[in-house]
Design a protein around this motif. Sequence first.
Motif, PDB file in Angstrom:
ATOM      1  N   PHE A  53      -7.540 -28.406   2.670  1.00  0.00           N
ATOM      2  CA  PHE A  53      -8.387 -29.056   3.676  1.00  0.00           C
ATOM      3  C   PHE A  53      -9.361 -28.005   4.203  1.00  0.00           C
ATOM      4  O   PHE A  53      -9.035 -27.237   5.105  1.00  0.00           O
ATOM      5  CB  PHE A  53      -7.525 -29.618   4.809  1.00  0.00           C
ATOM      6  CG  PHE A  53      -8.274 -30.528   5.738  1.00  0.00           C
ATOM      7  CD1 PHE A  53      -8.593 -31.820   5.357  1.00  0.00           C
ATOM      8  CD2 PHE A  53      -8.658 -30.099   6.997  1.00  0.00           C
ATOM      9  CE1 PHE A  53      -9.285 -32.666   6.213  1.00  0.00           C
ATOM     10  CE2 PHE A  53      -9.347 -30.936   7.859  1.00  0.00           C
ATOM     11  CZ  PHE A  53      -9.659 -32.222   7.465  1.00  0.00           C
ATOM     12  N   PRO A  54     -10.584 -27.943   3.648  1.00  0.00           N
ATOM     13  CA  PRO A  54     -11.462 -26.796   3.899  1.00  0.00           C
ATOM     14  C   PRO A  54     -12.479 -26.986   5.014  1.00  0.00           C
ATOM     15  O   PRO A  54     -13.353 -26.140   5.200  1.00  0.00           O
ATOM     16  CB  PRO A  54     -12.184 -26.659   2.550  1.00  0.00           C
ATOM     17  CG  PRO A  54     -12.338 -28.086   2.104  1.00  0.00           C
ATOM     18  CD  PRO A  54     -11.120 -28.834   2.612  1.00  0.00           C
ATOM     19  N   ASN A  55     -12.419 -28.087   5.764  1.00  0.00           N
ATOM     20  CA  ASN A  55     -13.499 -28.410   6.697  1.00  0.00           C
ATOM     21  C   ASN A  55     -13.811 -27.302   7.685  1.00  0.00           C
ATOM     22  O   ASN A  55     -14.966 -27.092   8.060  1.00  0.00           O
ATOM     23  CB  ASN A  55     -13.162 -29.691   7.466  1.00  0.00           C
ATOM     24  CG  ASN A  55     -13.192 -30.922   6.586  1.00  0.00           C
ATOM     25  OD1 ASN A  55     -12.961 -30.822   5.384  1.00  0.00           O
ATOM     26  ND2 ASN A  55     -13.473 -32.071   7.161  1.00  0.00           N
ATOM     27  N   THR A  56     -12.788 -26.581   8.129  1.00  0.00           N
ATOM     28  CA  THR A  56     -13.013 -25.577   9.167  1.00  0.00           C
ATOM     29  C   THR A  56     -13.874 -24.414   8.692  1.00  0.00           C
ATOM     30  O   THR A  56     -14.469 -23.710   9.524  1.00  0.00           O
ATOM     31  CB  THR A  56     -11.647 -25.056   9.682  1.00  0.00           C
ATOM     32  OG1 THR A  56     -11.849 -24.331  10.884  1.00  0.00           O
ATOM     33  CG2 THR A  56     -10.981 -24.151   8.660  1.00  0.00           C
ATOM     34  N   VAL A  57     -13.968 -24.205   7.380  1.00  0.00           N
ATOM     35  CA  VAL A  57     -14.774 -23.075   6.872  1.00  0.00           C
ATOM     36  C   VAL A  57     -16.111 -23.532   6.301  1.00  0.00           C
ATOM     37  O   VAL A  57     -16.841 -22.727   5.725  1.00  0.00           O
ATOM     38  CB  VAL A  57     -13.996 -22.269   5.801  1.00  0.00           C
ATOM     39  CG1 VAL A  57     -12.746 -21.658   6.414  1.00  0.00           C
ATOM     40  CG2 VAL A  57     -13.649 -23.122   4.601  1.00  0.00           C
ATOM     41  N   PHE A  58     -16.454 -24.802   6.465  1.00  0.00           N
ATOM     42  CA  PHE A  58     -17.748 -25.279   5.967  1.00  0.00           C
ATOM     43  C   PHE A  58     -18.927 -24.504   6.559  1.00  0.00           C
ATOM     44  O   PHE A  58     -19.894 -24.205   5.834  1.00  0.00           O
ATOM     45  CB  PHE A  58     -17.900 -26.776   6.239  1.00  0.00           C
ATOM     46  CG  PHE A  58     -17.181 -27.652   5.250  1.00  0.00           C
ATOM     47  CD1 PHE A  58     -16.690 -27.143   4.063  1.00  0.00           C
ATOM     48  CD2 PHE A  58     -17.001 -29.008   5.508  1.00  0.00           C
ATOM     49  CE1 PHE A  58     -16.037 -27.940   3.147  1.00  0.00           C
ATOM     50  CE2 PHE A  58     -16.339 -29.826   4.601  1.00  0.00           C
ATOM     51  CZ  PHE A  58     -15.859 -29.293   3.422  1.00  0.00           C
ATOM     52  N   PRO A  59     -18.933 -24.186   7.859  1.00  0.00           N
ATOM     53  CA  PRO A  59     -20.077 -23.407   8.371  1.00  0.00           C
ATOM     54  C   PRO A  59     -20.252 -22.073   7.653  1.00  0.00           C
ATOM     55  O   PRO A  59     -21.379 -21.627   7.405  1.00  0.00           O
ATOM     56  CB  PRO A  59     -19.720 -23.206   9.850  1.00  0.00           C
ATOM     57  CG  PRO A  59     -18.809 -24.349  10.190  1.00  0.00           C
ATOM     58  CD  PRO A  59     -18.005 -24.572   8.941  1.00  0.00           C
ATOM     59  N   ALA A  87      -6.896 -22.293   6.136  1.00  0.00           N
ATOM     60  CA  ALA A  87      -8.210 -22.003   5.567  1.00  0.00           C
ATOM     61  C   ALA A  87      -8.966 -20.984   6.411  1.00  0.00           C
ATOM     62  O   ALA A  87      -9.594 -20.059   5.873  1.00  0.00           O
ATOM     63  CB  ALA A  87      -9.021 -23.301   5.452  1.00  0.00           C
ATOM     64  N   GLY A  88      -8.909 -21.144   7.747  1.00  0.00           N
ATOM     65  CA  GLY A  88      -9.616 -20.204   8.610  1.00  0.00           C
ATOM     66  C   GLY A  88      -9.057 -18.797   8.518  1.00  0.00           C
ATOM     67  O   GLY A  88      -9.810 -17.818   8.453  1.00  0.00           O
ATOM     68  N   ALA A  89      -7.721 -18.678   8.512  1.00  0.00           N
ATOM     69  CA  ALA A  89      -7.108 -17.351   8.435  1.00  0.00           C
ATOM     70  C   ALA A  89      -7.418 -16.678   7.106  1.00  0.00           C
ATOM     71  O   ALA A  89      -7.740 -15.481   7.060  1.00  0.00           O
ATOM     72  CB  ALA A  89      -5.602 -17.476   8.623  1.00  0.00           C
ATOM     73  N   MET A  90      -7.345 -17.436   6.009  1.00  0.00           N
ATOM     74  CA  MET A  90      -7.593 -16.832   4.703  1.00  0.00           C
ATOM     75  C   MET A  90      -9.074 -16.494   4.525  1.00  0.00           C
ATOM     76  O   MET A  90      -9.411 -15.485   3.883  1.00  0.00           O
ATOM     77  CB  MET A  90      -7.125 -17.778   3.600  1.00  0.00           C
ATOM     78  CG  MET A  90      -7.103 -17.118   2.235  1.00  0.00           C
ATOM     79  SD  MET A  90      -6.115 -18.021   1.040  1.00  0.00           S
ATOM     80  CE  MET A  90      -6.226 -16.887  -0.342  1.00  0.00           C
ATOM     81  N   ALA A  91      -9.951 -17.329   5.103  1.00  0.00           N
ATOM     82  CA  ALA A  91     -11.378 -17.026   5.010  1.00  0.00           C
ATOM     83  C   ALA A  91     -11.701 -15.718   5.721  1.00  0.00           C
ATOM     84  O   ALA A  91     -12.567 -14.953   5.281  1.00  0.00           O
ATOM     85  CB  ALA A  91     -12.191 -18.174   5.615  1.00  0.00           C
ATOM     86  N   GLY A  92     -10.984 -15.432   6.827  1.00  0.00           N
ATOM     87  CA  GLY A  92     -11.196 -14.166   7.511  1.00  0.00           C
ATOM     88  C   GLY A  92     -10.744 -12.980   6.687  1.00  0.00           C
ATOM     89  O   GLY A  92     -11.220 -11.855   6.878  1.00  0.00           O
ATOM     90  N   TRP A  93      -9.838 -13.218   5.749  1.00  0.00           N
ATOM     91  CA  TRP A  93      -9.292 -12.143   4.917  1.00  0.00           C
ATOM     92  C   TRP A  93     -10.052 -11.988   3.604  1.00  0.00           C
ATOM     93  O   TRP A  93     -10.382 -10.872   3.182  1.00  0.00           O
ATOM     94  CB  TRP A  93      -7.809 -12.429   4.645  1.00  0.00           C
ATOM     95  CG  TRP A  93      -7.139 -11.428   3.768  1.00  0.00           C
ATOM     96  CD1 TRP A  93      -7.310 -10.081   3.758  1.00  0.00           C
ATOM     97  CD2 TRP A  93      -6.162 -11.714   2.755  1.00  0.00           C
ATOM     98  NE1 TRP A  93      -6.525  -9.485   2.805  1.00  0.00           N
ATOM     99  CE2 TRP A  93      -5.802 -10.476   2.165  1.00  0.00           C
ATOM    100  CE3 TRP A  93      -5.550 -12.874   2.295  1.00  0.00           C
ATOM    101  CZ2 TRP A  93      -4.873 -10.381   1.143  1.00  0.00           C
ATOM    102  CZ3 TRP A  93      -4.614 -12.780   1.282  1.00  0.00           C
ATOM    103  CH2 TRP A  93      -4.276 -11.545   0.716  1.00  0.00           C
ATOM    104  N   THR A  94     -10.360 -13.120   2.945  1.00  0.00           N
ATOM    105  CA  THR A  94     -10.954 -13.077   1.607  1.00  0.00           C
ATOM    106  C   THR A  94     -12.385 -13.577   1.549  1.00  0.00           C
ATOM    107  O   THR A  94     -13.058 -13.404   0.542  1.00  0.00           O
ATOM    108  CB  THR A  94     -10.128 -13.930   0.634  1.00  0.00           C
ATOM    109  OG1 THR A  94     -10.205 -15.314   1.030  1.00  0.00           O
ATOM    110  CG2 THR A  94      -8.670 -13.498   0.628  1.00  0.00           C
ATOM    111  N   GLY A  95     -12.859 -14.252   2.591  1.00  0.00           N
ATOM    112  CA  GLY A  95     -14.150 -14.917   2.534  1.00  0.00           C
ATOM    113  C   GLY A  95     -13.972 -16.409   2.340  1.00  0.00           C
ATOM    114  O   GLY A  95     -12.902 -16.888   1.942  1.00  0.00           O
ATOM    115  N   ALA A  96     -15.017 -17.181   2.609  1.00  0.00           N
ATOM    116  CA  ALA A  96     -14.923 -18.641   2.618  1.00  0.00           C
ATOM    117  C   ALA A  96     -14.622 -19.210   1.235  1.00  0.00           C
ATOM    118  O   ALA A  96     -13.723 -20.042   1.076  1.00  0.00           O
ATOM    119  CB  ALA A  96     -16.219 -19.239   3.163  1.00  0.00           C
TER     120      ALA A  96
END
Length: 452
Positions: free
Chosen positions: A243-249, A368-377
């Motif tokens: 569910f990737p909506n939080t990292v769409f921006p 998704a938000g935590a992993m995006a902070g670690w690896t990118g969106a």
Amino acid sequence: MTPRLSSVLPDLSPWRSSRDFRLLWIQGLITYFGSVMALVALPLQIKELTGSPLAVGAMGAVELVPLVVFGLYGGALADAVDRSRVIVLTEAGLGLLALVLLVNAVLPEPTLWLLYVVAAGVAAMAGLQRPAMDSLLARIVPHDQLAAAAALNALRWQTGAIAGPALAGLVVAYAGDVPAYAVTVACFTLSVLMCLRLSPVPPLENAGRPSLRGIAEGARYAWSRPVLLGTYAVDLAAMFFAFPNTVFPFLADDLDADWSLGLMYAAGSVGSVLVSLTSGWVSRTRRHGLLVVFGAAGWGLAIVAAGWSTNVWLVLVCLGLAGAGDMLSGLGRSTIWNQTVPDELRGRLAGIEVLSYSIGPQLGQVRAGAMAGWTGARPAIWSGGLACVVSVGLLTAALPGLMTYDARTDEDARRRRAAHAAATSGRDTAGTGSGDGPSGPEEAAPKHTPGT
């Protein structure tokens, strides 16, 4: 209309055969537009009052616990009282909460803490209402039209999901939050008036009072049915991992396409609507477990492709395909649920479904938000999609009954179909078999106990 075209377009049989289905379909569309007005206006109002992203995000925290707690209790309540009465009272409660938002918004200095109280109250009312609403479908629609009814309901929600936010955004942007809340109050007022016209749906004669024991009984029944357990588990896994909506921006930034953010949020709904508009074939499907599995796997694969893609238009296409896969899975889950769950447990099972419906996306956004902070969106998106596909495969291997489910041969589906036929025969004998209202308590249904 040609036979080929009619076999593709949505099956309108539930709309024609059930007055209560028509009422709920129209009422639901009205309620959705009113709710979206508040859903858009409320976070923007918090943003204007605080200027803090954390303050806006805190809405999700105050909503989750009431939704889960009251969702479970609402499931037990739906089995113990008249479901149509629960819908009327909770709809009125939501309307009163909208009125509180309106009054607060017209004050010279709106109160911030009251907005969080209303958000928690809305979550509680939604948790109470959803099991009653979901468990009502099998009582007002003929058994052989349940898949068609699920497709029509999905079409209603997805149409609202595309048009509602766009309209709400215009109202809030050009008129402000006060007119938006006023529209919400008006929509809920009209919705309550329509709900008051619903036929009574009394509980079964042997229904008990809402209790923790009753909730546990529903949980034991779900655990004893591998097919039902599979529908819950697959949905929970798909939403948690993909569910990737939080990292769409952040994805829009990576693609250097800030203009595409709104389209990313809408793309999934577009894909879902296309499936709903061509859902005529669903009424002829009997292997609904395949829809659940392949729909969820398709969702995951499309999310993988969206994460890998560097072209924004290809990303939007992939998100649309993901929405189509999610809709297929949702149609399968809804149909299996309505075809197999005995009426005396229907509300409690709907309450359990609230858990997967609410917890999956909430935790998925955290992941998704935590992993995006670690690896990118983009890695956070495609790795989640890949984990979704793997988890669906593992769950399918662990619960093979989901893949082999057949509405014609499944024991629970056959029992539920026989109970519905007996109840319909009883109404026809009594001279009330118009097919235009709820099917009434199913006294003729064999009694189910967990583990049988």
